[in-house]
Design an enzyme around this catalytic site. Structure first.
Site, PDB file in Angstrom:
ATOM      1  N   ARG A  58      52.429  24.021  53.770  1.00 36.83           N
ATOM      2  CA  ARG A  58      51.177  23.504  53.332  1.00 36.83           C
ATOM      3  C   ARG A  58      50.721  24.081  51.986  1.00 36.83           C
ATOM      4  O   ARG A  58      50.410  23.402  51.161  1.00 36.83           O
ATOM      5  CB  ARG A  58      49.933  23.930  54.430  1.00 36.83           C
ATOM      6  N   THR A  59      50.825  25.408  51.938  1.00 42.05           N
ATOM      7  CA  THR A  59      50.228  26.083  50.540  1.00 42.05           C
ATOM      8  C   THR A  59      51.066  25.826  49.512  1.00 42.05           C
ATOM      9  O   THR A  59      50.457  25.280  48.279  1.00 42.05           O
ATOM     10  CB  THR A  59      50.313  27.700  50.692  1.00 42.05           C
ATOM     11  N   LYS A  87      68.438  39.987  42.701  1.00 42.27           N
ATOM     12  CA  LYS A  87      69.431  40.667  42.105  1.00 42.27           C
ATOM     13  C   LYS A  87      68.754  42.298  41.612  1.00 42.27           C
ATOM     14  O   LYS A  87      69.253  42.982  40.826  1.00 42.27           O
ATOM     15  CB  LYS A  87      69.851  40.027  40.747  1.00 42.27           C
ATOM     16  N   ARG A 108      53.105  33.810  46.196  1.00 45.40           N
ATOM     17  CA  ARG A 108      53.143  34.290  47.619  1.00 45.40           C
ATOM     18  C   ARG A 108      54.170  35.461  47.820  1.00 45.40           C
ATOM     19  O   ARG A 108      55.127  34.943  47.228  1.00 45.40           O
ATOM     20  CB  ARG A 108      53.299  33.218  48.695  1.00 45.40           C
ATOM     21  N   HIS A 136      44.311  35.520  51.608  1.00 42.07           N
ATOM     22  CA  HIS A 136      44.942  34.305  51.418  1.00 42.07           C
ATOM     23  C   HIS A 136      43.574  33.651  50.881  1.00 42.07           C
ATOM     24  O   HIS A 136      43.125  32.801  51.631  1.00 42.07           O
ATOM     25  CB  HIS A 136      45.489  33.595  52.795  1.00 42.07           C
TER      26      HIS A 136
HETATM   27  C1  NCD Z   1      48.946  31.058  56.905  1.00 36.43           C
HETATM   28  C2  NCD Z   1      49.741  31.895  56.134  1.00 36.43           C
HETATM   29  O1  NCD Z   1      50.483  31.802  55.384  1.00 36.43           O
HETATM   30  O2  NCD Z   1      49.061  32.941  56.034  1.00 36.43           O
HETATM   31  N1  NCD Z   1      49.522  29.655  56.672  1.00 36.43           N
HETATM   32  C3  NCD Z   1      48.985  28.903  55.640  1.00 36.43           C
HETATM   33  O3  NCD Z   1      49.164  29.260  54.468  1.00 36.43           O
HETATM   34  N2  NCD Z   1      48.501  27.681  56.141  1.00 36.43           N
HETATM   35  C4  NCD Z   1      49.036  31.232  58.456  1.00 36.43           C
HETATM   36  C5  NCD Z   1      50.101  31.813  59.097  1.00 36.43           C
HETATM   37  O4  NCD Z   1      51.251  31.645  58.590  1.00 36.43           O
HETATM   38  O5  NCD Z   1      50.017  32.015  60.349  1.00 36.43           O
END
Ligand code: NCD
Length: 309
Positions: A58-59, A87, A108, A136
């Site tokens: 999703r993100t 590397k 991320r 997040h």
């Molecule tokens: C979450 C995350 O990556 O922290 N997912 C997201 O971004 N929607 C929640 C999760 O992974 O549980």
């Protein structure tokens, strides 16, 4: 919209209430434009780089969709092993390289604080799309946007956060973001997975009322919003501890029916087994709408940090 001054989006507690209002308002405008089928060129000529060193559906896809919907371009890394990090390249050097290609960077990373480190390495805007078990913030903004759409308000709500409150970065950011409003919290977690003290102390200082329980049925009695989370397997050093805790909570249809009328059920997704699939047909099961809200909210963030809003 010219009041925006932040270069980066790193933590949920960086925002003033005015900034949050600006983001949600602009997201609402973009959502209307999308549903009217209008084509936007706000980010025309700009390139977004999404660097994902941890899995994501999703993100990453909603950030990329947001950029494309605004008329911008995207270059993407979806797997750490496909980059020079495998590397031995440092995050600093990766960011110094990517800033030569892109105008905005979404990161991320498994390390807490990685987004702050990236932001220090470049003058380009950096958006934190999850730093390990840290924060997040963009998720919490789309969560807040979803709460206002589903309930029609923020103030006076009782919000229950359930599951892995220790390792779940979405609940860390959401709790801090909601502390700007007149909300009460119920934290529902097994003793080993409670909300970190640092966040509880911060909420205390801000005068936010918190109740804690390890029982899901009791915890949701008073809640207007229930935010379920997955037990974060990847944060456990000891697999047997994960096995002991992984089935801590399962939200069933019966439990939803026994809760407060109209309770909104949210989840950042991915779901493992913590919400039974027959809850999906419940009218106020909002998690897939919540995922869709990621696009207009991230459109707003990209436009604001780029000075294009
Ligand atoms: C979450 C995350 O990556 O922290 N997912 C997201 O971004 N929607 C929640 C999760 O992974 O549980």
């Amino acid at each position: 919209m010219s009041k925006w001054t932040a270069k980066d989006v790193l933590r949920a507690d960086q925002f003033t209430k005015e900034e949050i209002a600006t983001i949600l308002e602009l997201a609402g405008e973009y959502e209307r434009a999308l549903s009217d089928g209008r084509t936007l060129d706000v980010m025309k000529g700009l390139v977004l780089s999404t660097l994902f060193f941890e899995p994501s559906t999703r993100t990453r896809l909603s950030f990329e969709t947001a950029m494309l919907r605004l008329g911008g371009g995207v270059v993407s890394v979806s797997e750490a092993k496909s980059t020079s990090a495998s590397k031995g390249e440092s995050l600093h050097d990766t960011i110094r390289t990517v800033e030569g290609y892109a105008d905005v960077i979404v990161l991320r990373h498994p390390q807490i604080g990685a987004a702050d480190e990236a932001a220090r390495a470049t003058d380009k805007p950096v958006l934190n799309a999850g730093d390990g078990a840290g924060q997040h913030p963009t998720q919490s903004l789309l969560d807040l946007y979803t709460i206002t759409k589903e309930t029609g308000r923020i103030d006076t709500l009782t919000v229950a956060l359930a599951g892995d409150l220790k390792n779940g970065r979405t609940v860390h950011s959401l709790a801090l973001l909601l502390a700007n409003y007149e909300v009460q919290f119920v934290f529902i977690a097994p003793p080993a997975l409670r909300m970190p003290d640092a966040i509880c102390n911060e909420l205390d200082q801000r005068g936010v009322r918190i109740q804690q329980t390890d029982d899901l049925a009791t915890g949701i009695e008073q809640a207007d919003v229930l935010y379920m989370t997955r037990i974060q397997r990847e944060r456990f050093d000891d697999p047997s501890a994960y096995d002991r805790l992984k089935d801590s909570y399962v939200l069933t249809r019966d439990l939803v029916e026994s809760a407060k009328d109209g309770i909104v059920v949210m989840h950042p997704l991915p779901r493992v087994n913590e919400i039974a699939t027959d809850v999906d047909d419940y009218g106020k099961a909002a998690y897939f709408r919540q995922a869709a809200n990621g696009v207009p909210v991230r459109m707003a963030l990209l436009a604001l940090v780029s000075g294009r809003a």
